[in-house]
Design an enzyme around this catalytic site. Structure first.
Site: not given
Ligand code: SAH
Length: 218
Positions: A62
């Site tokens: 993000s």
């Molecule tokens: N917080 C992260 C950015 C996350 S992007 C950082 O600092 O880099 C969103 C993430 O959510 C992705 O990696 C995606 O695979 C994950 N995601 C999507 N659906 C999910 C779920 N049901 N459970 C866990 N992770 C999930």
């Protein structure tokens, strides 16, 4: 101090303070966490840019401002027990762990759970637990939590996540019927059955894929 300290300071002033982030603990955490250790080598020079960056498998780390906004809205204290859904690179979990007692972060894609774990350990964050599962169902084994951050957009607020909040606890989650644009919602648990909801503004997250999120596209 590392060679990106000046860039981080500039990020804090130009991207965070100028947009209204005021919590000194959040600003200090953003000054401290080495974001360049959470991006891929070929993107390292862009680590402190004002945008999300690709981390592979269609996912992103993000934008710094969004991480700071979410951490501020979570009202974290040194005692807080926190859950993050969507570990991705592990960066936001590292920022959260600077602000609270313990962080569990859940990632559904095994390769990214490994990446988050490697990045977190590499940057010295040994107190963050990375788990690989469907985070739309939260993590009941360690519930309830003071704060839950969801880093992926849901079609509606998962009831299971709300139920894993302590009384007084906060859940921050992007919610919207569009796969890629959402409203960032803060839900505060006032009592067993009473939840207060506030809209913190428009955001663009990747979809939350899971039982209480969107259907798996593959
Ligand atoms: N917080 C992260 C950015 C996350 S992007 C950082 O600092 O880099 C969103 C993430 O959510 C992705 O990696 C995606 O695979 C994950 N995601 C999507 N659906 C999910 C779920 N049901 N459970 C866990 N992770 C999930």
């Amino acid at each position: 101090m590392d060679r990106y300290a000046a860039e981080r300071e500039e990020m804090v002033q130009r991207q965070l303070q100028s947009r209204g982030i005021k919590d000194d603990r959040v600003l200090d955490a953003m000054r401290k966490v080495p974001r360049h250790l959470f991006v891929s080598r070929n993107q390292e020079t862009r680590s402190y840019w004002d945008c999300p960056l690709a981390i592979g498998l269609g996912q992103t780390i993000s934008q710094p401002y969004i991480v700071a906004l979410m951490c501020e809205a979570l009202e974290l204290t040194e005692d807080s027990e926190c859950l993050e859904i969507g570990s991705g690179s592990g960066y936001a979990a590292a920022v959260m762990s600077e602000l609270c007692h313990h962080v569990i972060t859940i990632e559904r894609i095994p390769e990214l759970a490994d990446l988050a774990n490697t990045n977190l350990k590499g940057a010295g964050y040994s107190r963050v637990d990375v788990r690989c599962s469907d985070g739309s169902l939260g993590y009941s084994r360690k519930a309830p939590y003071d704060a839950i951050a969801v880093a992926a957009g849901a079609p509606a607020t998962p009831k299971t996540l709300q139920a894993q909040l302590k009384t007084g606890g906060r859940l921050i989650i992007p919610v919207g019927r569009n796969h890629h644009y959402q409203d960032l919602i803060r839900i505060r648990r006032l009592s067993d059955n009473d939840f207060q909801s506030e809209n913190l503004g428009g955001v663009a997250f990747v979809p939350l894929v899971g039982k209480e999120g969107w259907a798996d596209p593959t």
